[in-house]
Design a protein around this motif. Sequence first.
Motif, PDB file in Angstrom:
ATOM      1  N   SER A   1       0.713  -1.232  -0.032  1.00  0.00           N
ATOM      2  CA  SER A   1      -0.027  -0.081  -0.040  1.00  0.00           C
ATOM      3  C   SER A   1       0.864   1.234  -0.191  1.00  0.00           C
ATOM      4  CB  SER A   1      -1.002  -0.094   1.290  1.00  0.00           C
ATOM      5  OG  SER A   1      -0.113  -0.034   2.526  1.00  0.00           O
TER       6      SER A   1
ATOM      7  N   THR B   1       0.816   4.112  -3.124  1.00  0.00           N
ATOM      8  CA  THR B   1       0.179   5.342  -2.623  1.00  0.00           C
ATOM      9  C   THR B   1       1.203   6.448  -3.185  1.00  0.00           C
ATOM     10  OG1 THR B   1      -1.124   4.358  -0.779  1.00  0.00           O
ATOM     11  CG2 THR B   1      -0.712   6.786  -0.758  1.00  0.00           C
TER      12      THR B   1
ATOM     13  N   CYS C   1      -5.826   4.065  -0.016  1.00  0.00           N
ATOM     14  CA  CYS C   1      -5.793   2.879  -1.193  1.00  0.00           C
ATOM     15  C   CYS C   1      -7.290   2.743  -1.548  1.00  0.00           C
ATOM     16  CB  CYS C   1      -5.305   1.658  -0.506  1.00  0.00           C
ATOM     17  SG  CYS C   1      -3.304   1.820  -0.905  1.00  0.00           S
TER      18      CYS C   1
END
Length: 459
Positions: free
Chosen positions: A80, A84, A275
């Motif tokens: 993640s 990101t 996310c």
Amino acid sequence: MTETLCKRCGTLAQIYSRKEHFCQQCFCTFVSSKQRKQMMSDAYFQDIFKVMHQDKVRTEEQAAAENAASRVLVPLSLGSSSLTMLDILNDTLKEQKLTQRGKTGFHVDALICFKRPELNELKKQVNKLSTIRYKENQSSIKFHYVDLESFYNEPEFQLLILSKKYLCSSIDGSKSNIKSLLEQCPNSTSREDLLTFVTRHLVKKYAFQNNHKAILWGHSMTKLADETMSLVVKGRGEHISSLIDSSQPDFDYGGKFRHLYPLKDVLLSEVDAYCYSSGLDKFLVNYTPQDTLLLTKHSETKSIGKLIKNMTINEMVRKYFDDIEKDYSNVISTVVRTADKLAEPKKIEPQEKCTLCKGNIHTLGPNWLQSITVEEGYAVKTEEEKELYRKWCDSDLRNQRDEALALVDSVTSRGNPVPLCYGCIITLGGVKNRCVTWPRDSDNELNQTLKEFELRDEE
Ligand SMILES: [Zn+2]
Ligand SMILES: [Zn+2]
């Protein structure tokens, strides 16, 4: 029931973080602004990310050349945080195009260091990212693959071996591979440690060879806190400051680039909520984001708990921070702020580097370990002890130990002494036969071009 509204724009709230309700869009803007603040944190990084135009000091050609030379490297795991960060870089590029007459200030190379079995899944997701989500920026965001095994694509190897006195010797070794390196590790912590050195070295070497000005690491504030605490626990606290320092170039790699942690002000739960809010969750590999900050939970995301004894030190510390993140997130920011303030301790031999992790050496590890180690065995007295001792003498364990000791003695007598930092003495001491095969460090090694994995279209 009254609906909760976003404090910033008044539409329906979906996320609750830092005692504030956000709609998805305002939340993404909030996370994005935290990253952009880090990207503009000092003149060096401003020069990289800003769009240069013709002005009093530069011609149009010079401005264009500066923009083209502003290249950053993003190690991408497709977890993640790294994703990101890349997503916010993509948004920044899109905005620049829109507001700066089609010009952009920087280029991104995303580097995926992969293990063979994961490659197909990674390629599939990267292909989707590049052709769909980042389509508009295909010329500014490029993806590259490097096999972790390329760590051992080197001309020269050495066998590093640790003696009973905790001194390390090196002799010529033959080619090895990551698989056998990891098989030698007795537990997941040492596997993770060695794999971290391998990956970090490959990433830095790639940046060195491709003239990147900065490496952007995706670490969230939570990850930086657990990295800090884990380093302390593992006896590697001396390397915290050099790891997170973004104020000066990495001199171990020719001083060509700096390190930046753009998400250092964002908690992992916030990264994960980003996310979900931005639709990135479907691009993740090997990771299920937490839904702790979402007002409507994703019920299917319950993770399967791992047994404590199977966890690495990093995973245990992470579990601790996950547990406290909701109510005591200030603990996490305090750890990171403290780590930021740490200065590097005084070096013993300024030019000497650890042979395994390439870190500086600040303590006389062997002296300290010798002083706390009892080498004499306890005398065998009772019948029970004698019986157990006889059994051990007849067992394979004894043979293994004798072989390991003989190897250590023979290597120590012919090998050259090499320096190790305290943390690496501990790691090597736990590895089978207290030895590993490692590439020989040299300028030659750093200039040996890293072969990228070529993608064929039909795959
Ligand atoms: Zn809003
Ligand atoms: Zn080391």
